[in-house]
Design a protein around this motif. Sequence first.
Motif, PDB file in Angstrom:
ATOM      1  N   ASN A  34       2.407   1.598  -3.516  1.00 55.89           N
ATOM      2  CA  ASN A  34       1.437   2.062  -4.511  1.00 55.89           C
ATOM      3  C   ASN A  34       1.101   3.535  -4.322  1.00 55.89           C
ATOM      4  OD1 ASN A  34       1.296  -0.291  -5.994  1.00 55.89           O
ATOM      5  ND2 ASN A  34      -0.481  -1.073  -4.934  1.00 55.89           N
ATOM      6  N   ALA A  35       1.053   4.022  -3.080  1.00 52.94           N
ATOM      7  CA  ALA A  35       0.803   5.446  -2.837  1.00 52.94           C
ATOM      8  C   ALA A  35       1.964   6.285  -3.374  1.00 52.94           C
ATOM      9  CB  ALA A  35       0.595   5.703  -1.354  1.00 52.94           C
ATOM     10  N   ARG A  59       0.837  -1.208   0.000  1.00 52.97           N
ATOM     11  CA  ARG A  59       0.000   0.000   0.000  1.00 52.97           C
ATOM     12  C   ARG A  59       0.868   1.253   0.000  1.00 52.97           C
ATOM     13  NH1 ARG A  59      -2.844  -3.195   3.593  1.00 52.97           N
ATOM     14  NH2 ARG A  59      -2.009  -2.096   5.402  1.00 52.97           N
ATOM     15  N   THR A  85       1.803   6.303  -7.152  1.00 46.92           N
ATOM     16  CA  THR A  85       0.745   7.200  -7.624  1.00 46.92           C
ATOM     17  C   THR A  85       1.253   8.635  -7.669  1.00 46.92           C
ATOM     18  OG1 THR A  85      -1.010   5.777  -6.791  1.00 46.92           O
ATOM     19  CG2 THR A  85      -1.575   8.077  -7.147  1.00 46.92           C
ATOM     20  N   ASP A  86       1.907   9.080  -6.604  1.00 42.97           N
ATOM     21  CA  ASP A  86       2.462  10.439  -6.580  1.00 42.97           C
ATOM     22  C   ASP A  86       3.476  10.638  -7.702  1.00 42.97           C
ATOM     23  OD1 ASP A  86       0.933  11.165  -4.404  1.00 42.97           O
ATOM     24  OD2 ASP A  86       2.550  10.891  -2.943  1.00 42.97           O
ATOM     25  N   GLU A 105      -0.100  -4.746  -8.351  1.00 42.61           N
ATOM     26  CA  GLU A 105      -1.513  -5.107  -8.384  1.00 42.61           C
ATOM     27  C   GLU A 105      -1.655  -6.595  -8.136  1.00 42.61           C
ATOM     28  OE1 GLU A 105      -2.918  -3.818 -12.187  1.00 42.61           O
ATOM     29  OE2 GLU A 105      -2.378  -1.740 -11.793  1.00 42.61           O
ATOM     30  N   ASN A 126       3.872   8.837 -10.557  1.00 34.44           N
ATOM     31  CA  ASN A 126       3.274   8.750 -11.887  1.00 34.44           C
ATOM     32  C   ASN A 126       2.450   9.978 -12.222  1.00 34.44           C
ATOM     33  OD1 ASN A 126       4.525   6.298 -12.068  1.00 34.44           O
ATOM     34  ND2 ASN A 126       2.674   5.080 -11.990  1.00 34.44           N
ATOM     35  N   ASN A 127       1.730  10.529 -11.249  1.00 33.31           N
ATOM     36  CA  ASN A 127       0.988  11.763 -11.501  1.00 33.31           C
ATOM     37  C   ASN A 127       1.939  12.896 -11.877  1.00 33.31           C
ATOM     38  OD1 ASN A 127      -1.506  10.623 -11.018  1.00 33.31           O
ATOM     39  ND2 ASN A 127      -1.600  11.301  -8.900  1.00 33.31           N
ATOM     40  N   PHE A 141       2.516  -0.266 -10.755  1.00 33.99           N
ATOM     41  CA  PHE A 141       1.845  -0.532  -9.485  1.00 33.99           C
ATOM     42  C   PHE A 141       2.009  -2.003  -9.152  1.00 33.99           C
ATOM     43  CE2 PHE A 141      -0.504   3.187 -10.939  1.00 33.99           C
ATOM     44  CZ  PHE A 141      -0.495   3.961  -9.798  1.00 33.99           C
TER      45      PHE A 141
END
Length: 192
Positions: free
Chosen positions: A144-145, A141, A148-149, A175, A151-152, A173
């Motif tokens: 992945n957080a 988790r 996300t930061d 998954e 990749n954004n 990620f």
Amino acid sequence: MELGTLLLIIVVPGVILYIWYAKLISRRNAAREALSSIDVQLKKRHDLLPNILKLAGRFMTHEKDLLEGLTALRARVDAGYDPSDPAAVQAHLTAGQELQSGMARFFAVAENYPELRSAETITKAQDTFTEAEAHISAARRFYNAAVTDLNNAVEIFPGSMIAGWAKVKPMPFWEMEDTSHRAAVNVDDYLK
């Protein structure tokens, strides 16, 4: 044009670009740190597996293929990889996932061996393994957080331009595999 205005026109965009670049690099490093924490948890599980498999091997003589398969999966997870290569990271994460699934099958099969199930050492090992899996889940988790930061920041303009220049790539990620197409594990299938 005044020197102060000219300096302002040059310095302000340069400072903005540097700040954006620094944020990209720190996000990439945070994602790599999160990946490293997953590796720490996988190492704990990796160190636990030989003991579980040795204990089980004494009781589960008919499950040699399953035990050998788990040993091979453990070796794949332990293989080195380049954290800057998204494909290598994905392969590493997939191998870890396959090992997790294999251990779930192993514990399902082990339930059919009363002498193994009643052995206190295997029960403790199973509890320790469950705890290690919970730590891996928490690390996943966190990873992945961080991804996300990153990749954004890499995919949204103008970060996409700066990322291209700085050679910062999106990371994959972690998954879970799609399990909707699989039936529940039937222990009897493994005991034939």
